[in-house]
Design a protein around this motif. Structure first.
Motif, mmCIF file in Angstrom:
data_model
loop_
_atom_site.group_PDB
_atom_site.id
_atom_site.type_symbol
_atom_site.label_atom_id
_atom_site.label_comp_id
_atom_site.label_asym_id
_atom_site.label_seq_id
_atom_site.Cartn_x
_atom_site.Cartn_y
_atom_site.Cartn_z
ATOM 1 N N LEU A 1 -48.612 -36.501 30.618
ATOM 2 C CA LEU A 1 -49.048 -36.805 29.257
ATOM 3 C C LEU A 1 -49.514 -35.563 28.507
ATOM 4 O O LEU A 1 -49.544 -35.555 27.280
ATOM 5 C CB LEU A 1 -50.146 -37.871 29.269
ATOM 6 N N ALA A 2 -49.892 -34.515 29.249
ATOM 7 C CA ALA A 2 -50.271 -33.264 28.589
ATOM 8 C C ALA A 2 -49.088 -32.675 27.843
ATOM 9 O O ALA A 2 -49.250 -31.981 26.838
ATOM 10 C CB ALA A 2 -50.797 -32.269 29.615
ATOM 11 N N GLU A 3 -47.886 -32.952 28.341
ATOM 12 C CA GLU A 3 -46.686 -32.373 27.746
ATOM 13 C C GLU A 3 -46.247 -33.125 26.492
ATOM 14 O O GLU A 3 -45.458 -32.598 25.700
ATOM 15 C CB GLU A 3 -45.555 -32.367 28.775
ATOM 16 N N GLY B 1 -45.242 -39.087 22.988
ATOM 17 C CA GLY B 1 -46.386 -39.070 22.087
ATOM 18 C C GLY B 1 -47.601 -39.752 22.677
ATOM 19 O O GLY B 1 -47.615 -40.150 23.844
ATOM 20 N N TYR B 2 -48.609 -39.907 21.844
ATOM 21 C CA TYR B 2 -49.882 -40.507 22.264
ATOM 22 C C TYR B 2 -49.923 -41.970 21.850
ATOM 23 O O TYR B 2 -49.636 -42.309 20.704
ATOM 24 C CB TYR B 2 -51.048 -39.757 21.618
ATOM 25 N N LYS C 1 -53.994 -33.264 27.088
ATOM 26 C CA LYS C 1 -54.168 -32.881 28.479
ATOM 27 C C LYS C 1 -55.433 -33.498 29.065
ATOM 28 O O LYS C 1 -56.350 -33.909 28.349
ATOM 29 C CB LYS C 1 -54.249 -31.358 28.596
ATOM 30 N N GLY C 2 -55.456 -33.561 30.391
ATOM 31 C CA GLY C 2 -56.673 -33.930 31.110
ATOM 32 C C GLY C 2 -56.968 -35.409 31.176
ATOM 33 O O GLY C 2 -58.103 -35.794 31.476
ATOM 34 N N LEU C 3 -55.982 -36.287 30.923
ATOM 35 C CA LEU C 3 -56.226 -37.729 30.962
ATOM 36 C C LEU C 3 -56.033 -38.237 32.391
ATOM 37 O O LEU C 3 -54.942 -38.656 32.787
ATOM 38 C CB LEU C 3 -55.286 -38.461 29.996
ATOM 39 N N ALA C 4 -57.115 -38.202 33.151
ATOM 40 C CA ALA C 4 -57.035 -38.642 34.548
ATOM 41 C C ALA C 4 -56.846 -40.151 34.616
ATOM 42 O O ALA C 4 -57.542 -40.901 33.922
ATOM 43 C CB ALA C 4 -58.308 -38.241 35.291
ATOM 44 N N ASN D 1 -49.631 -40.664 34.246
ATOM 45 C CA ASN D 1 -50.281 -39.573 34.978
ATOM 46 C C ASN D 1 -50.546 -39.906 36.437
ATOM 47 O O ASN D 1 -51.198 -39.127 37.146
ATOM 48 C CB ASN D 1 -51.574 -39.159 34.274
ATOM 49 N N LEU D 2 -50.057 -41.063 36.903
ATOM 50 C CA LEU D 2 -50.063 -41.331 38.341
ATOM 51 C C LEU D 2 -48.955 -40.544 39.032
ATOM 52 O O LEU D 2 -48.969 -40.399 40.254
ATOM 53 C CB LEU D 2 -49.868 -42.830 38.613
#
Length: 437
Positions: free
Chosen positions: A161-163, A142-143, A167-170, A154-155
Protein backbone atom coordinates in the motif's frame (compact mmCIF):
# COMPACT_ATOMS: atom_id res chain seq x y z
CA UNK A 1 2.54 26.09 24.35
CA UNK A 2 -0.95 27.24 23.33
CA UNK A 3 -4.24 25.85 24.62
CA UNK A 4 -4.55 23.67 21.53
CA UNK A 5 -1.27 21.88 22.21
CA UNK A 6 -2.12 21.57 25.89
CA UNK A 7 -5.43 19.94 25.01
CA UNK A 8 -3.69 17.65 22.53
CA UNK A 9 -1.32 16.39 25.22
CA UNK A 10 -4.37 15.51 27.34
CA UNK A 11 -6.00 13.86 24.33
CA UNK A 12 -2.99 11.61 23.73
CA UNK A 13 -3.46 10.15 27.19
CA UNK A 14 -7.09 9.17 26.65
CA UNK A 15 -7.48 8.80 22.83
CA UNK A 16 -5.27 6.24 21.04
CA UNK A 17 -3.28 8.21 18.47
CA UNK A 18 -4.50 11.52 19.91
CA UNK A 19 -7.06 12.25 17.17
CA UNK A 20 -9.74 10.37 15.21
CA UNK A 21 -8.04 10.95 11.85
CA UNK A 22 -4.40 10.51 10.84
CA UNK A 23 -4.57 13.60 8.61
CA UNK A 24 -5.48 15.79 11.60
CA UNK A 25 -2.64 14.68 13.86
CA UNK A 26 -0.43 17.68 14.70
CA UNK A 27 2.59 15.46 13.99
CA UNK A 28 1.54 15.40 10.33
CA UNK A 29 1.85 19.19 10.26
CA UNK A 30 4.06 20.86 12.85
CA UNK A 31 4.93 18.70 15.88
CA UNK A 32 4.64 20.60 19.15
CA UNK A 33 3.47 23.86 17.56
CA UNK A 34 0.36 23.15 15.47
CA UNK A 35 -2.80 24.82 16.92
CA UNK A 36 -4.51 21.38 16.86
CA UNK A 37 -8.08 22.50 17.73
CA UNK A 38 -10.42 25.17 16.44
CA UNK A 39 -12.91 27.34 18.26
CA UNK A 40 -14.82 28.41 15.14
CA UNK A 41 -14.42 28.63 11.38
CA UNK A 42 -16.09 30.54 8.57
CA UNK A 43 -15.30 30.65 4.87
CA UNK A 44 -11.61 29.71 4.84
CA UNK A 45 -10.88 31.52 8.13
CA UNK A 46 -10.18 29.67 11.38
CA UNK A 47 -9.86 30.83 14.99
CA UNK A 48 -7.98 28.55 17.40
CA UNK A 49 -8.59 28.09 21.14
CA UNK A 50 -6.37 31.06 21.93
CA UNK A 51 -8.30 33.36 19.58
CA UNK A 52 -5.57 33.42 16.94
CA UNK A 53 -6.84 33.95 13.40
CA UNK A 54 -5.62 31.97 10.39
CA UNK A 55 -6.51 31.54 6.75
CA UNK A 56 -6.85 27.86 5.91
CA UNK A 57 -4.67 27.38 2.84
CA UNK A 58 -4.28 23.65 3.37
CA UNK A 59 -6.84 20.85 3.12
CA UNK A 60 -10.11 22.58 4.11
CA UNK A 61 -11.56 20.02 6.51
CA UNK A 62 -9.61 17.22 4.77
CA UNK A 63 -11.39 18.06 1.53
CA UNK A 64 -14.91 18.08 2.97
CA UNK A 65 -15.65 21.81 2.83
CA UNK A 66 -15.61 22.59 -0.87
CA UNK A 67 -17.98 25.53 -0.34
CA UNK A 68 -16.12 26.82 2.73
CA UNK A 69 -16.78 26.52 6.44
CA UNK A 70 -20.20 27.40 7.90
CA UNK A 71 -21.73 27.91 4.45
CA UNK A 72 -25.05 29.56 5.27
CA UNK A 73 -27.36 27.92 2.71
CA UNK A 74 -26.20 24.43 3.65
CA UNK A 75 -26.23 25.07 7.37
CA UNK A 76 -29.73 26.52 7.17
CA UNK A 77 -30.97 23.36 5.46
CA UNK A 78 -29.34 21.26 8.18
CA UNK A 79 -30.82 23.40 10.97
CA UNK A 80 -34.28 23.14 9.42
CA UNK A 81 -33.92 19.34 9.42
CA UNK A 82 -32.89 19.42 13.09
CA UNK A 83 -36.01 21.43 13.92
CA UNK A 84 -38.16 18.74 12.27
CA UNK A 85 -36.26 15.94 14.11
CA UNK A 86 -33.06 14.41 12.82
CA UNK A 87 -34.13 10.86 13.62
CA UNK A 88 -37.48 9.05 13.60
CA UNK A 89 -39.02 5.59 13.33
CA UNK A 90 -40.11 6.60 9.81
CA UNK A 91 -37.68 7.41 7.01
CA UNK A 92 -36.54 10.90 5.99
CA UNK A 93 -37.88 11.95 2.57
CA UNK A 94 -34.59 13.75 1.85
CA UNK A 95 -32.86 10.41 1.27
CA UNK A 96 -35.06 9.89 -1.79
CA UNK A 97 -34.51 13.47 -2.92
CA UNK A 98 -30.74 13.07 -2.63
CA UNK A 99 -30.82 9.77 -4.53
CA UNK A 100 -32.76 11.36 -7.37
CA UNK A 101 -30.33 14.28 -7.49
CA UNK A 102 -27.30 11.96 -7.62
CA UNK A 103 -28.86 9.82 -10.34
CA UNK A 104 -29.74 12.91 -12.35
CA UNK A 105 -26.07 13.91 -12.25
CA UNK A 106 -25.01 10.37 -13.21
CA UNK A 107 -27.38 9.00 -15.89
CA UNK A 108 -25.39 5.74 -16.16
CA UNK A 109 -26.37 4.77 -12.59
CA UNK A 110 -29.69 3.33 -11.43
CA UNK A 111 -29.61 2.93 -7.63
CA UNK A 112 -28.12 4.52 -4.50
CA UNK A 113 -27.20 3.39 -0.99
CA UNK A 114 -25.83 5.55 1.82
CA UNK A 115 -23.38 5.40 4.71
CA UNK A 116 -21.73 8.04 6.87
CA UNK A 117 -18.01 7.91 6.04
CA UNK A 118 -15.91 7.24 2.98
CA UNK A 119 -14.18 4.21 4.44
CA UNK A 120 -17.37 2.36 5.31
CA UNK A 121 -18.90 3.32 1.95
CA UNK A 122 -15.95 1.69 0.21
CA UNK A 123 -16.37 -1.40 2.37
CA UNK A 124 -20.03 -1.50 1.29
CA UNK A 125 -19.10 -1.15 -2.39
CA UNK A 126 -16.65 -4.03 -2.13
CA UNK A 127 -19.23 -6.19 -0.34
CA UNK A 128 -21.80 -5.49 -3.08
CA UNK A 129 -19.28 -6.36 -5.82
CA UNK A 130 -18.32 -9.61 -4.11
CA UNK A 131 -21.98 -10.49 -3.55
CA UNK A 132 -22.79 -9.79 -7.21
CA UNK A 133 -19.87 -11.72 -8.69
CA UNK A 134 -19.58 -14.34 -5.91
CA UNK A 135 -15.81 -13.94 -6.17
CA UNK A 136 -13.31 -12.74 -3.56
CA UNK A 137 -10.25 -11.09 -5.11
CA UNK A 138 -10.10 -7.31 -5.61
CA UNK A 139 -7.49 -5.27 -7.45
CA UNK A 140 -6.83 -1.82 -6.00
CA UNK A 141 -5.03 1.38 -6.92
CA UNK A 142 -4.93 4.35 -4.52
CA UNK A 143 -6.15 4.95 -0.99
CA UNK A 144 -9.53 3.51 0.04
CA UNK A 145 -9.76 3.59 3.84
CA UNK A 146 -8.91 1.58 6.93
CA UNK A 147 -11.16 -1.49 6.73
CA UNK A 148 -9.93 -5.09 6.66
CA UNK A 149 -10.65 -5.62 2.97
CA UNK A 150 -8.17 -2.81 2.11
CA UNK A 151 -5.43 -3.29 4.72
CA UNK A 152 -5.31 -7.00 3.82
CA UNK A 153 -3.07 -5.94 0.90
CA UNK A 154 -0.28 -5.46 3.46
CA UNK A 155 -0.57 -9.07 4.63
CA UNK A 156 1.52 -9.81 1.56
CA UNK A 157 5.30 -9.42 1.57
CA UNK A 158 6.59 -5.86 1.96
CA UNK A 159 4.39 -2.75 2.14
CA UNK A 160 2.29 -2.85 -1.07
CA UNK A 161 0.00 0.00 0.00
CA UNK A 162 3.00 2.31 0.39
CA UNK A 163 3.46 2.05 -3.36
CA UNK A 164 -0.11 3.19 -4.14
CA UNK A 165 -0.59 5.88 -1.48
CA UNK A 166 0.43 5.68 2.19
CA UNK A 167 3.34 3.96 3.92
CA UNK A 168 3.43 2.23 7.29
CA UNK A 169 -0.12 0.81 7.39
CA UNK A 170 0.46 -2.30 9.47
CA UNK A 171 -2.32 -4.92 9.06
CA UNK A 172 -2.35 -5.81 12.76
CA UNK A 173 -5.77 -7.18 13.67
CA UNK A 174 -6.63 -8.03 10.06
CA UNK A 175 -7.37 -11.78 9.70
CA UNK A 176 -4.41 -13.49 8.04
CA UNK A 177 -6.85 -15.54 6.01
CA UNK A 178 -7.51 -12.42 3.92
CA UNK A 179 -3.95 -12.48 2.51
CA UNK A 180 -4.08 -12.49 -1.27
CA UNK A 181 -7.63 -11.17 -1.54
CA UNK A 182 -6.48 -7.58 -2.21
CA UNK A 183 -3.78 -7.04 -4.84
CA UNK A 184 -2.38 -3.63 -5.80
CA UNK A 185 -1.61 -2.09 -9.18
CA UNK A 186 -0.06 1.24 -10.16
CA UNK A 187 -1.87 4.11 -11.80
CA UNK A 188 -1.28 4.65 -15.53
CA UNK A 189 0.62 1.33 -15.94
CA UNK A 190 -1.78 -0.55 -18.21
CA UNK A 191 0.53 -3.43 -19.19
CA UNK A 192 1.15 -4.37 -15.54
CA UNK A 193 -2.61 -4.16 -14.96
CA UNK A 194 -3.29 -6.56 -17.84
CA UNK A 195 -0.75 -9.01 -16.43
CA UNK A 196 -2.34 -8.86 -12.96
CA UNK A 197 -5.79 -9.52 -14.41
CA UNK A 198 -4.55 -12.47 -16.46
CA UNK A 199 -2.69 -13.93 -13.49
CA UNK A 200 -5.91 -13.88 -11.45
CA UNK A 201 -8.37 -14.58 -14.25
CA UNK A 202 -11.70 -15.95 -13.05
CA UNK A 203 -11.12 -14.90 -9.41
CA UNK A 204 -11.59 -11.13 -9.55
CA UNK A 205 -14.72 -9.53 -8.09
CA UNK A 206 -13.77 -5.89 -8.56
CA UNK A 207 -11.22 -3.38 -9.77
CA UNK A 208 -11.18 -0.45 -7.33
CA UNK A 209 -9.42 2.80 -8.14
CA UNK A 210 -9.47 6.56 -7.99
CA UNK A 211 -10.09 7.71 -11.57
CA UNK A 212 -7.83 10.72 -10.93
CA UNK A 213 -5.91 12.14 -7.99
CA UNK A 214 -2.43 13.60 -8.49
CA UNK A 215 -1.96 12.90 -12.19
CA UNK A 216 -4.17 12.92 -15.26
CA UNK A 217 -4.83 9.50 -16.77
CA UNK A 218 -2.78 8.73 -19.85
CA UNK A 219 -4.80 8.80 -23.08
CA UNK A 220 -6.83 5.60 -23.29
CA UNK A 221 -5.84 4.31 -19.83
CA UNK A 222 -9.25 4.46 -18.14
CA UNK A 223 -10.96 3.38 -21.35
CA UNK A 224 -8.79 0.25 -21.49
CA UNK A 225 -9.50 -0.60 -17.86
CA UNK A 226 -13.21 -0.19 -18.59
CA UNK A 227 -12.91 -2.49 -21.64
CA UNK A 228 -11.01 -5.19 -19.75
CA UNK A 229 -13.38 -5.20 -16.78
CA UNK A 230 -16.40 -5.49 -19.09
CA UNK A 231 -14.86 -8.35 -21.02
CA UNK A 232 -13.96 -10.21 -17.81
CA UNK A 233 -17.29 -9.43 -16.05
CA UNK A 234 -15.44 -7.60 -13.28
CA UNK A 235 -17.18 -4.82 -11.33
CA UNK A 236 -15.37 -1.50 -11.86
CA UNK A 237 -15.55 0.72 -8.77
CA UNK A 238 -14.45 4.35 -8.92
CA UNK A 239 -13.54 5.88 -5.55
CA UNK A 240 -14.68 9.49 -5.98
CA UNK A 241 -14.30 10.36 -2.29
CA UNK A 242 -11.39 12.74 -2.94
CA UNK A 243 -11.88 13.76 -6.57
CA UNK A 244 -15.68 13.96 -6.65
CA UNK A 245 -17.18 17.47 -6.96
CA UNK A 246 -13.82 18.96 -7.90
CA UNK A 247 -13.72 18.83 -11.70
CA UNK A 248 -17.49 19.07 -12.15
CA UNK A 249 -20.81 18.67 -10.31
CA UNK A 250 -20.63 14.95 -9.59
CA UNK A 251 -17.86 12.46 -10.15
CA UNK A 252 -14.59 13.27 -11.89
CA UNK A 253 -15.33 10.34 -14.22
CA UNK A 254 -18.00 12.52 -15.86
CA UNK A 255 -15.29 14.95 -16.94
CA UNK A 256 -13.00 12.07 -17.93
CA UNK A 257 -15.68 10.37 -20.02
CA UNK A 258 -15.56 6.86 -18.50
CA UNK A 259 -18.41 5.38 -16.45
CA UNK A 260 -17.88 2.68 -13.77
CA UNK A 261 -20.31 0.10 -12.41
CA UNK A 262 -20.16 1.69 -8.94
CA UNK A 263 -18.99 5.14 -7.79
CA UNK A 264 -18.48 6.14 -4.16
CA UNK A 265 -18.79 9.69 -2.78
CA UNK A 266 -18.19 11.31 0.61
CA UNK A 267 -16.18 14.43 1.61
CA UNK A 268 -17.42 17.30 -0.60
CA UNK A 269 -20.90 15.89 -1.23
CA UNK A 270 -22.41 17.56 1.88
CA UNK A 271 -19.84 20.30 2.68
CA UNK A 272 -18.76 18.84 6.01
CA UNK A 273 -21.87 16.94 7.09
CA UNK A 274 -21.39 13.16 7.48
CA UNK A 275 -22.93 11.31 4.56
CA UNK A 276 -21.48 9.07 1.88
CA UNK A 277 -23.16 7.65 -1.19
CA UNK A 278 -22.65 4.47 -3.18
CA UNK A 279 -24.23 4.72 -6.62
CA UNK A 280 -24.23 2.06 -9.30
CA UNK A 281 -25.90 0.28 -12.16
CA UNK A 282 -29.11 -1.47 -11.15
CA UNK A 283 -28.02 -5.09 -11.70
CA UNK A 284 -24.97 -4.72 -9.49
CA UNK A 285 -26.58 -2.59 -6.78
CA UNK A 286 -29.49 -5.01 -6.34
CA UNK A 287 -26.97 -7.49 -4.91
CA UNK A 288 -27.14 -5.31 -1.77
CA UNK A 289 -30.50 -6.99 -1.12
CA UNK A 290 -28.88 -10.42 -1.00
CA UNK A 291 -26.23 -9.55 1.63
CA UNK A 292 -26.90 -7.87 4.98
CA UNK A 293 -25.96 -4.17 4.86
CA UNK A 294 -27.71 -1.97 7.46
CA UNK A 295 -27.00 0.66 10.12
CA UNK A 296 -29.20 2.97 12.19
CA UNK A 297 -27.44 6.27 11.59
CA UNK A 298 -27.34 5.80 7.83
CA UNK A 299 -30.97 6.97 8.04
CA UNK A 300 -30.26 10.23 9.91
CA UNK A 301 -31.98 13.21 8.28
CA UNK A 302 -29.70 16.20 8.83
CA UNK A 303 -26.90 15.12 6.53
CA UNK A 304 -29.30 14.21 3.71
CA UNK A 305 -30.78 17.72 3.86
CA UNK A 306 -27.29 19.25 3.91
CA UNK A 307 -26.18 17.17 0.92
CA UNK A 308 -29.20 18.17 -1.17
CA UNK A 309 -28.48 21.85 -0.42
CA UNK A 310 -24.73 21.50 -0.96
CA UNK A 311 -25.11 19.93 -4.41
CA UNK A 312 -27.54 22.68 -5.36
CA UNK A 313 -25.07 25.35 -4.23
CA UNK A 314 -22.22 23.65 -6.07
CA UNK A 315 -24.23 23.89 -9.29
CA UNK A 316 -25.62 27.38 -8.65
CA UNK A 317 -22.24 28.95 -7.91
CA UNK A 318 -20.32 27.00 -10.61
CA UNK A 319 -17.82 25.89 -7.99
CA UNK A 320 -15.87 23.72 -10.44
CA UNK A 321 -15.02 26.82 -12.53
CA UNK A 322 -13.89 28.68 -9.40
CA UNK A 323 -11.72 25.75 -8.29
CA UNK A 324 -10.04 25.58 -11.68
CA UNK A 325 -9.37 29.32 -11.83
CA UNK A 326 -7.99 29.53 -8.29
CA UNK A 327 -5.99 26.34 -8.83
CA UNK A 328 -4.28 27.91 -11.83
CA UNK A 329 -3.58 31.09 -9.82
CA UNK A 330 -2.04 29.10 -6.97
CA UNK A 331 0.10 26.80 -9.11
CA UNK A 332 1.38 29.71 -11.21
CA UNK A 333 1.99 31.66 -8.01
CA UNK A 334 4.05 28.85 -6.48
CA UNK A 335 6.10 28.63 -9.68
CA UNK A 336 6.67 32.38 -9.84
CA UNK A 337 7.61 32.77 -6.15
CA UNK A 338 9.94 29.76 -6.21
CA UNK A 339 11.63 30.98 -9.38
CA UNK A 340 12.12 34.47 -7.99
CA UNK A 341 13.63 33.14 -4.74
CA UNK A 342 15.68 30.42 -6.43
CA UNK A 343 13.97 27.60 -4.51
CA UNK A 344 13.56 24.21 -6.18
CA UNK A 345 10.06 22.72 -6.01
CA UNK A 346 8.07 20.22 -8.03
CA UNK A 347 4.40 21.09 -8.62
CA UNK A 348 1.78 18.40 -9.19
CA UNK A 349 -1.88 17.57 -8.68
CA UNK A 350 -5.11 18.45 -10.45
CA UNK A 351 -5.99 22.13 -10.16
CA UNK A 352 -8.53 21.82 -7.30
CA UNK A 353 -6.08 19.59 -5.36
CA UNK A 354 -2.70 21.21 -5.96
CA UNK A 355 0.57 20.09 -4.36
CA UNK A 356 4.24 20.89 -4.43
CA UNK A 357 7.29 19.29 -2.88
CA UNK A 358 10.74 20.63 -2.13
CA UNK A 359 13.43 19.16 -4.37
CA UNK A 360 16.10 18.88 -1.67
CA UNK A 361 17.77 16.12 0.31
CA UNK A 362 15.48 16.58 3.34
CA UNK A 363 12.07 17.39 1.81
CA UNK A 364 10.13 16.73 5.03
CA UNK A 365 12.36 19.11 6.97
CA UNK A 366 11.78 21.81 4.35
CA UNK A 367 8.02 21.11 4.46
CA UNK A 368 8.04 21.45 8.26
CA UNK A 369 9.94 24.73 8.10
CA UNK A 370 7.52 26.05 5.48
CA UNK A 371 4.52 25.18 7.68
CA UNK A 372 6.22 26.73 10.72
CA UNK A 373 6.91 30.03 9.00
CA UNK A 374 3.54 30.19 7.24
CA UNK A 375 1.84 29.71 10.61
CA UNK A 376 3.68 32.76 11.93
CA UNK A 377 2.36 34.63 8.88
CA UNK A 378 -1.21 33.67 9.82
CA UNK A 379 -1.80 30.74 7.47
CA UNK A 380 -2.58 27.07 8.05
CA UNK A 381 -0.46 25.77 5.21
CA UNK A 382 1.75 22.90 4.14
CA UNK A 383 2.68 21.86 0.62
CA UNK A 384 -0.83 21.36 -0.73
CA UNK A 385 -4.08 23.27 -1.15
CA UNK A 386 -7.64 21.97 -1.53
CA UNK A 387 -9.41 24.84 -3.28
CA UNK A 388 -12.81 25.93 -1.98
CA UNK A 389 -15.33 28.55 -3.03
CA UNK A 390 -14.17 30.58 -0.01
CA UNK A 391 -10.67 31.05 -1.46
CA UNK A 392 -11.05 34.50 -3.00
CA UNK A 393 -8.50 36.26 -5.19
CA UNK A 394 -7.67 38.66 -2.35
CA UNK A 395 -6.97 35.87 0.13
CA UNK A 396 -4.90 33.96 -2.41
CA UNK A 397 -2.82 37.06 -3.11
CA UNK A 398 -2.13 37.47 0.63
CA UNK A 399 -1.19 33.81 0.79
CA UNK A 400 1.17 34.00 -2.18
CA UNK A 401 2.82 37.06 -0.67
CA UNK A 402 3.57 35.05 2.46
CA UNK A 403 4.78 32.10 0.34
CA UNK A 404 7.23 34.44 -1.37
CA UNK A 405 8.61 35.66 1.94
CA UNK A 406 9.04 32.13 3.32
CA UNK A 407 10.65 30.93 0.08
CA UNK A 408 13.03 33.87 0.46
CA UNK A 409 14.01 32.65 3.95
CA UNK A 410 14.60 29.16 2.59
CA UNK A 411 16.75 30.54 -0.20
CA UNK A 412 18.85 32.44 2.33
CA UNK A 413 19.37 29.29 4.44
CA UNK A 414 20.42 27.40 1.32
CA UNK A 415 22.73 30.23 0.24
CA UNK A 416 24.54 29.99 3.57
CA UNK A 417 24.72 26.19 3.09
CA UNK A 418 23.18 25.73 6.52
CA UNK A 419 21.05 22.81 7.69
CA UNK A 420 17.32 23.56 7.48
CA UNK A 421 16.83 21.42 10.60
CA UNK A 422 18.70 24.01 12.66
CA UNK A 423 15.86 26.46 11.96
CA UNK A 424 13.07 24.16 13.15
CA UNK A 425 11.46 24.91 16.51
CA UNK A 426 10.32 21.30 16.93
CA UNK A 427 10.53 17.89 15.29
CA UNK A 428 10.16 17.09 11.60
CA UNK A 429 6.61 16.27 10.52
CA UNK A 430 5.49 12.70 9.82
CA UNK A 431 4.84 11.49 6.27
CA UNK A 432 2.85 8.32 6.96
CA UNK A 433 1.36 6.30 9.77
CA UNK A 434 3.62 6.21 12.83
CA UNK A 435 2.75 5.02 16.30
CA UNK A 436 2.87 7.83 18.87
CA UNK A 437 4.86 7.31 22.06
Amino acid sequence: MGRGQELYQRAREIIPGGTQLLSKRPEMWLPGLWPSYYDRAEGCEVWDLDGNHYYDMSIMGVGANVLGYAFEEVDQAAKAAVDRAGMCTLNAPEEVELAEKLLMLHPWAGMVRYAKSGGEAMAMAVRIARAYTQKDTVLVCGYHGWHDWYLSANLMKGDPLAEVHLKGLAPLGVPKGLAGTNLTFHYNEIDAFRDLVEKNDGKIAAVIMEPIRNDDPKPGYLEEIRKITREKHIVLIFDEITAGFRLCAGGSHLALGVSPDIAVFAKAVANGYPVSAIIGIRDVMEAAQDTFISSTFWTERVSFAAAVAAIGCYQKYHVDRHQKRIGIKVQEGWKEKAGKAGVSIHISGILPLSHFEFAYEKPLAYKTYFTQEMLSEGFLAATGLYVSLAHTDGIVEKYLGAVGRVFGKIAEINRKEEDICDYLKGDICHAGFERLN
